[in-house]
Design a protein around this motif. Structure first.
Motif, PDB file in Angstrom:
ATOM      1  N   PRO A 100      -9.156  -6.280  -2.678  1.00 34.25           N
ATOM      2  CA  PRO A 100      -8.328  -7.230  -1.927  1.00 34.25           C
ATOM      3  C   PRO A 100      -8.650  -8.675  -2.286  1.00 34.25           C
ATOM      4  O   PRO A 100      -9.801  -9.018  -2.593  1.00 34.25           O
ATOM      5  CB  PRO A 100      -8.677  -6.935  -0.463  1.00 34.25           C
ATOM      6  CG  PRO A 100      -9.264  -5.564  -0.464  1.00 34.25           C
ATOM      7  CD  PRO A 100      -9.959  -5.411  -1.774  1.00 34.25           C
ATOM      8  N   GLY A 101      -7.613  -9.511  -2.243  1.00 30.92           N
ATOM      9  CA  GLY A 101      -7.801 -10.947  -2.368  1.00 30.92           C
ATOM     10  C   GLY A 101      -8.012 -11.475  -3.761  1.00 30.92           C
ATOM     11  O   GLY A 101      -8.492 -12.602  -3.923  1.00 30.92           O
ATOM     12  N   ILE A 102      -7.644 -10.714  -4.808  1.00 28.91           N
ATOM     13  CA  ILE A 102      -7.864 -11.216  -6.171  1.00 28.91           C
ATOM     14  C   ILE A 102      -6.568 -11.682  -6.830  1.00 28.91           C
ATOM     15  O   ILE A 102      -6.580 -12.045  -8.005  1.00 28.91           O
ATOM     16  CB  ILE A 102      -8.542 -10.146  -7.057  1.00 28.91           C
ATOM     17  CG1 ILE A 102      -7.635  -8.926  -7.232  1.00 28.91           C
ATOM     18  CG2 ILE A 102      -9.886  -9.752  -6.503  1.00 28.91           C
ATOM     19  CD1 ILE A 102      -8.148  -7.959  -8.283  1.00 28.91           C
ATOM     20  N   ASN A 140      -4.977  -1.193  -3.628  1.00 32.16           N
ATOM     21  CA  ASN A 140      -6.382  -1.542  -3.476  1.00 32.16           C
ATOM     22  C   ASN A 140      -7.310  -0.453  -3.996  1.00 32.16           C
ATOM     23  O   ASN A 140      -8.529  -0.557  -3.849  1.00 32.16           O
ATOM     24  CB  ASN A 140      -6.711  -1.829  -2.000  1.00 32.16           C
ATOM     25  CG  ASN A 140      -6.010  -3.070  -1.481  1.00 32.16           C
ATOM     26  OD1 ASN A 140      -5.740  -4.005  -2.236  1.00 32.16           O
ATOM     27  ND2 ASN A 140      -5.711  -3.085  -0.198  1.00 32.16           N
ATOM     28  N   SER A 194     -17.400  -7.532  -2.481  1.00 32.88           N
ATOM     29  CA  SER A 194     -16.224  -7.442  -1.625  1.00 32.88           C
ATOM     30  C   SER A 194     -15.863  -8.770  -0.963  1.00 32.88           C
ATOM     31  O   SER A 194     -15.723  -8.860   0.241  1.00 32.88           O
ATOM     32  CB  SER A 194     -16.425  -6.356  -0.561  1.00 32.88           C
ATOM     33  OG  SER A 194     -15.217  -6.068   0.108  1.00 32.88           O
ATOM     34  N   ALA A 238     -13.082 -12.176  -1.171  1.00 35.14           N
ATOM     35  CA  ALA A 238     -11.734 -12.508  -1.626  1.00 35.14           C
ATOM     36  C   ALA A 238     -11.665 -13.983  -1.985  1.00 35.14           C
ATOM     37  O   ALA A 238     -12.370 -14.818  -1.409  1.00 35.14           O
ATOM     38  CB  ALA A 238     -10.710 -12.185  -0.539  1.00 35.14           C
TER      39      ALA A 238
END
Length: 371
Positions: A106-108, A273, A330, A332
């Motif tokens: 997530p968040g990349i 994801n 982990s 983001a």
């Protein structure tokens, strides 16, 4: 003389051309011009051609959604530096007219890739389908408001009954067919499949959340490039053309004989994801891109696109963030953006408070909510 590599484009004189010259998408998120990509995109492979549907008008190339505007000004800094693999897979998806599955933590920037493609190639507003555990294929294609139509019919009948003085006059539309399309709303996928010369960009976001049946249900649509709306198809002899609502704000489209068939297969970006294994049948019909975590240069580009101030503190912030990500994992990119915004805001926290805040701002995503 050595044989020329058949995979490298050749110039007219036989010399090897720039191997990157085939790239229509270059990963800048800067519009290439006023003309959309259809001016450059070569014809699709024979097995991915969809014909027979009359074209409808394209949306204005400059029509962007809010998510795309958050990338920053179109003539601003490059939002994210794309890797060679990313550029090649995006362009292969454009050439082959195949959906692109974009996987990674997530968040990349998986979702932002769809908006970068749309802006650079002037393909208009991104159509976004946010997946939940209750999402169905029909939800992505269209919705029919049967209750609203029944209520409208009842109101119309009551009005006719009150006009007793007009008894004997035939009702101009006794079945209410003329406005049947008012109760049909195309979803993001259905809107993307409308027959346009220029493809639209469809973002199918967080596909991991879907029910296991959705992947199989999508296969026929991805292969055939068409679907039917039974509520319109069953009355096609009396209402051959119906104007319906689309997923675009105030958008409408005319549906012929209750069927939608694309002319140019949309640019489909499916984000994942990696929380569950996707079925082989879906993977076979898509291209797969696994995005790594952003490096220092990519993070700096993201911050430059959103925040104007740039100093040595930003370099240190990026360095500390990457170090924390390596040990904590982990994280983001949004977490870095939040912390840098607070650091550079004149009325923001002082250096001591900022050091304490980073512990909360850079908390591992898999720890949030665990106490």
């Amino acid at each position: 003389m050595a044989d020329r590599d058949p995979h490298v484009p050749a110039q007219a004189d036989g010399a090897a051309a720039d191997p990157g010259a085939w790239r229509i998408y270059r990963g800048t998120a800067r519009p290439r011009g006023k003309e959309p990509v259809s001016r450059e995109l070569p014809p699709p492979p024979p097995w991915r051609r969809f014909t027979g549907a009359p074209l409808i008008s394209d949306p204005p190339p400059g029509d962007e959604d809010e998510f795309t505007r958050r990338l920053g000004p179109p003539d601003g800094p490059v939002v994210r530096k794309a890797s060679e693999q990313e550029l090649d897979l995006v362009n292969a998806a454009l050439f082959l007219r195949r959906p692109l599955i974009v996987a990674g933590p997530p968040g990349i920037g998986k979702s932002s890739l769809a908006h970068c493609i749309s802006r650079e190639l002037s393909l208009g507003r991104v159509l976004r389908w946010s997946i939940t555990s209750r999402s169905t294929l029909k939800e992505g294609l269209y919705a029919y408001d049967a209750i609203g139509r029944v209520q409208e019919a009842a109101t119309r009948g009551a009005l006719r009954g009150s006009e007793a003085g007009a008894a004997g006059d035939p009702a101009p539309d006794p079945d209410g067919l003329n406005n049947l399309g008012d109760y049909v709303q195309l979803g993001p996928l259905g809107t993307a499949l409308l027959p346009r010369k220029t493809p639209r960009v469809l973002l199918v976001d967080e596909f991991d959340k879907s029910d296991t049946d959705l992947a199989g249900d999508l296969l026929s649509v991805f292969e055939e490039g068409e679907f039917r709306i039974p509520e319109l198809a069953r009355v096609r002899s009396r209402l051959p053309d119906a104007e319906v609502h689309t997923d675009d704000p105030d958008g409408t489209a005319v549906i012929h004989h209750g069927a939608v068939r694309c002319a140019a297969f949309p640019v489909v970006v499916i984000t994942s994801n990696g929380e569950r294994t996707l079925p082989p049948a879906l993977l076979r019909r898509c291209l797969y891109l696994d995005l790594p975590a952003p490096d220092a240069g990519q993070l700096a580009a993201m911050l430059a696109a959103q925040l104007s101030q740039d100093d040595e503190g930003r370099t240190a912030m990026i360095r500390d963030f990457l170090s924390h990500a390596r040990t904590g994992g982990s994280l983001a990119a949004d977490q870095l953006l939040n912390s840098e915004f607070l650091r550079t805001t004149p009325a923001g926290p002082d250096e001591g408070s900022m050091s304490t805040l980073l512990h909360a701002l850079w908390r591992r995503l898999d720890e949030v909510g665990t106490g």
